[in-house]
Design an enzyme around this catalytic site. Structure first.
Site, PDB file in Angstrom:
ATOM      1  N   HIS A  65      -3.299  13.948  21.311  1.00  0.00           N
ATOM      2  CA  HIS A  65      -4.293  14.539  20.398  1.00  0.00           C
ATOM      3  C   HIS A  65      -4.293  13.834  19.047  1.00  0.00           C
ATOM      4  O   HIS A  65      -5.322  13.769  18.382  1.00  0.00           O
ATOM      5  CB  HIS A  65      -3.995  16.030  20.156  1.00  0.00           C
ATOM      6  CG  HIS A  65      -3.757  16.803  21.405  1.00  0.00           C
ATOM      7  ND1 HIS A  65      -4.717  16.958  22.374  1.00  0.00           N
ATOM      8  CD2 HIS A  65      -2.647  17.454  21.868  1.00  0.00           C
ATOM      9  CE1 HIS A  65      -4.216  17.679  23.359  1.00  0.00           C
ATOM     10  NE2 HIS A  65      -2.964  17.981  23.083  1.00  0.00           N
ATOM     11  N   HIS A  95       0.781  14.444  10.735  1.00  0.00           N
ATOM     12  CA  HIS A  95      -0.148  13.808  11.670  1.00  0.00           C
ATOM     13  C   HIS A  95      -1.500  13.684  10.971  1.00  0.00           C
ATOM     14  O   HIS A  95      -1.682  14.196   9.872  1.00  0.00           O
ATOM     15  CB  HIS A  95      -0.284  14.656  12.953  1.00  0.00           C
ATOM     16  CG  HIS A  95      -0.838  16.003  12.678  1.00  0.00           C
ATOM     17  ND1 HIS A  95      -0.038  17.099  12.317  1.00  0.00           N
ATOM     18  CD2 HIS A  95      -2.116  16.459  12.622  1.00  0.00           C
ATOM     19  CE1 HIS A  95      -0.815  18.141  12.087  1.00  0.00           C
ATOM     20  NE2 HIS A  95      -2.073  17.780  12.245  1.00  0.00           N
ATOM     21  N   HIS A  97      -6.061  13.388  11.392  1.00  0.00           N
ATOM     22  CA  HIS A  97      -7.308  13.603  12.125  1.00  0.00           C
ATOM     23  C   HIS A  97      -8.310  12.595  11.569  1.00  0.00           C
ATOM     24  O   HIS A  97      -8.332  12.359  10.353  1.00  0.00           O
ATOM     25  CB  HIS A  97      -7.835  15.031  11.904  1.00  0.00           C
ATOM     26  CG  HIS A  97      -6.866  16.104  12.281  1.00  0.00           C
ATOM     27  ND1 HIS A  97      -6.877  16.742  13.513  1.00  0.00           N
ATOM     28  CD2 HIS A  97      -5.816  16.654  11.599  1.00  0.00           C
ATOM     29  CE1 HIS A  97      -5.915  17.647  13.558  1.00  0.00           C
ATOM     30  NE2 HIS A  97      -5.241  17.607  12.420  1.00  0.00           N
ATOM     31  N   GLU A 107     -11.105  17.529   8.743  1.00  0.00           N
ATOM     32  CA  GLU A 107     -11.311  18.854   9.353  1.00  0.00           C
ATOM     33  C   GLU A 107     -11.920  19.796   8.313  1.00  0.00           C
ATOM     34  O   GLU A 107     -12.994  20.364   8.519  1.00  0.00           O
ATOM     35  CB  GLU A 107      -9.977  19.394   9.863  1.00  0.00           C
ATOM     36  CG  GLU A 107      -9.386  18.487  10.959  1.00  0.00           C
ATOM     37  CD  GLU A 107      -8.573  19.228  11.977  1.00  0.00           C
ATOM     38  OE1 GLU A 107      -7.516  19.789  11.614  1.00  0.00           O
ATOM     39  OE2 GLU A 107      -8.996  19.266  13.136  1.00  0.00           O
ATOM     40  N   HIS A 120      -2.136  15.951   7.628  1.00  0.00           N
ATOM     41  CA  HIS A 120      -1.512  17.284   7.600  1.00  0.00           C
ATOM     42  C   HIS A 120       0.008  17.162   7.632  1.00  0.00           C
ATOM     43  O   HIS A 120       0.578  16.629   8.587  1.00  0.00           O
ATOM     44  CB  HIS A 120      -1.976  18.107   8.808  1.00  0.00           C
ATOM     45  CG  HIS A 120      -3.408  18.500   8.724  1.00  0.00           C
ATOM     46  ND1 HIS A 120      -4.159  18.819   9.839  1.00  0.00           N
ATOM     47  CD2 HIS A 120      -4.229  18.603   7.666  1.00  0.00           C
ATOM     48  CE1 HIS A 120      -5.389  19.125   9.462  1.00  0.00           C
ATOM     49  NE2 HIS A 120      -5.465  19.011   8.139  1.00  0.00           N
ATOM     50  N   THR A 200      -5.359  24.148  13.637  1.00  0.00           N
ATOM     51  CA  THR A 200      -6.726  23.688  13.930  1.00  0.00           C
ATOM     52  C   THR A 200      -6.859  23.147  15.354  1.00  0.00           C
ATOM     53  O   THR A 200      -7.902  22.638  15.741  1.00  0.00           O
ATOM     54  CB  THR A 200      -7.170  22.579  12.944  1.00  0.00           C
ATOM     55  OG1 THR A 200      -6.329  21.424  13.161  1.00  0.00           O
ATOM     56  CG2 THR A 200      -7.080  23.056  11.506  1.00  0.00           C
ATOM     57  N   THR A 201      -5.748  23.238  16.124  1.00  0.00           N
ATOM     58  CA  THR A 201      -5.831  22.922  17.553  1.00  0.00           C
ATOM     59  C   THR A 201      -5.238  24.092  18.324  1.00  0.00           C
ATOM     60  O   THR A 201      -4.464  24.869  17.761  1.00  0.00           O
ATOM     61  CB  THR A 201      -5.011  21.653  17.931  1.00  0.00           C
ATOM     62  OG1 THR A 201      -3.608  21.978  17.888  1.00  0.00           O
ATOM     63  CG2 THR A 201      -5.312  20.495  17.009  1.00  0.00           C
TER      64      THR A 201
HETATM   65  N1  KBB Z   1      -3.726  20.533  12.718  1.00  0.00           N
HETATM   66  S1  KBB Z   1      -2.618  21.568  12.220  1.00  0.00           S
HETATM   67  O1  KBB Z   1      -1.866  21.028  11.090  1.00  0.00           O
HETATM   68  O2  KBB Z   1      -3.259  22.868  12.011  1.00  0.00           O
HETATM   69  C1  KBB Z   1      -1.452  21.847  13.513  1.00  0.00           C
HETATM   70  C2  KBB Z   1      -0.095  21.720  13.280  1.00  0.00           C
HETATM   71  C3  KBB Z   1       0.809  21.936  14.305  1.00  0.00           C
HETATM   72  F1  KBB Z   1       2.133  21.791  14.057  1.00  0.00           F
HETATM   73  C4  KBB Z   1       0.389  22.273  15.575  1.00  0.00           C
HETATM   74  C5  KBB Z   1      -0.961  22.407  15.821  1.00  0.00           C
HETATM   75  C6  KBB Z   1      -1.874  22.189  14.787  1.00  0.00           C
HETATM   76  F2  KBB Z   1      -3.209  22.301  15.014  1.00  0.00           F
HETATM   77 ZN    ZN Z   2      -3.740  18.793  11.820  1.00  0.00          ZN
END
Ligand code: KBB
Ligand code: ZN
Length: 262
Positions: A65, A95, A97, A107, A120, A200-201
């Site tokens: 992802h 990570h 996006h 996002e 993020h 957000t996933t």
């Molecule tokens: N995109 S997110 O920062 O909301 C996120 C962080 C995680 F550790 C796991 C799923 C997620 F979607």
């Molecule tokens: Zn994220």
């Protein structure tokens, strides 16, 4: 729940996630569109304090992802504190996006306008919870520091990450990634917006205190293009799918207020 049944394609993307994850239609979903004139200045909100100087990065991986850099989170060696947070939250991973060539991929949006990408930094409340997994299911379990990326000159330190991407081209690949301090990815100003939202996933748990820095960092189109050579698929899978547009669009605010630090 075996394996992964969701993605960013037409058949498995954000518009159908609610079929397996009904919370997708919930009241505190993320991301959201931030309308600056409708945010509320909260003078009681102190500064956000990321303290990453004793962080220990472990590896970089492709989870099908996004590309993820993980950290040692067995003690409080790297935490974020202050701002809307009642406790220090431990850094677990970061990570990104991003979009397709010439397209935005953030996002969160600001006044309906997206950025080219969004970083993020994911933290969890180890004061109240015993594991990231337990925290991720709790309303005050996670804090995600979101940083917008815009295109311009090369980012001086992002090459450390983009140079490693060829090692994690396919889903399921992981490689060592030591001595990386994400402090180098922060913009100069730590002014922020904050609101209560979700992952957000999938599983889309409503467990995230979002802290979004107002100032974007600048990366070059060339650096961003490196992320697009990653693939959603594993090496042995026949269908080759370039990893891009791995973002969820903004969700309804449902009466929430976005607070502004200043
Ligand atoms: N995109 S997110 O920062 O909301 C996120 C962080 C995680 F550790 C796991 C799923 C997620 F979607
Ligand atoms: Zn994220």
């Amino acid at each position: 729940m075996t394996g992964c049944n969701w993605g960013y394609g037409k058949e498995d993307g954000p518009s159908v996630w609610h079929k397996n994850y009904p919370i997708a239609l919930g009241k505190r979903q993320s991301p959201v569109d931030i309308i600056p004139d409708e945010t509320v200045r909260d003078f009681s909100l102190g500064p956000i304090v990321p303290d990453y100087d004793r962080c220990t990065s472990v590896n970089i991986s492709n989870n099908g992802h996004s590309v993820v850099v993980e950290f040692v989170d067995c003690d409080d060696r790297s935490v974020i504190r202050g701002g809307p947070l009642d406790n220090p939250y431990r850094l677990k991973q970061f990570h990104f996006h991003w979009g397709g060539k010439g397209h935005d991929g953030s996002e969160h949006t600001v006044g309906g306008v997206g950025y080219t990408s969004e970083l993020h930094l994911v933290h969890w409340n180890a004061i109240k919870y015993r594991s990231f997994r337990e925290a991720s299911k709790s309303s005050d379990g996670l804090a995600v520091l979101g940083i917008f990326l815009e295109t311009g000159d090369d980012h001086r330190w992002l090459h450390v990450i983009t140079d490693a991407l060829y090692m994690v081209k396919y889903k399921g690949s992981v490689t060592d990634f030591k001595d990386f301090n994400p402090r180098c990815l922060l913009p100069s100003s730590l002014h922020y917006w904050t609101y209560l939202g979700s992952l957000t996933t999938p599983p889309l748990y409503e467990s995230v205190t979002w802290i979004l820095l107002k100032e974007p960092i600048t990366v070059s189109e060339r650096q961003l293009a490196m992320f697009r050579m990653l693939q959603f698929n594993a090496e042995e899978e026949d269908e080759r799918m370039r990893m891009e547009n791995n973002f969820r669009p903004p969700q309804p605010l449902e009466g929430r207020t976005v607070l502004s630090s200043n």
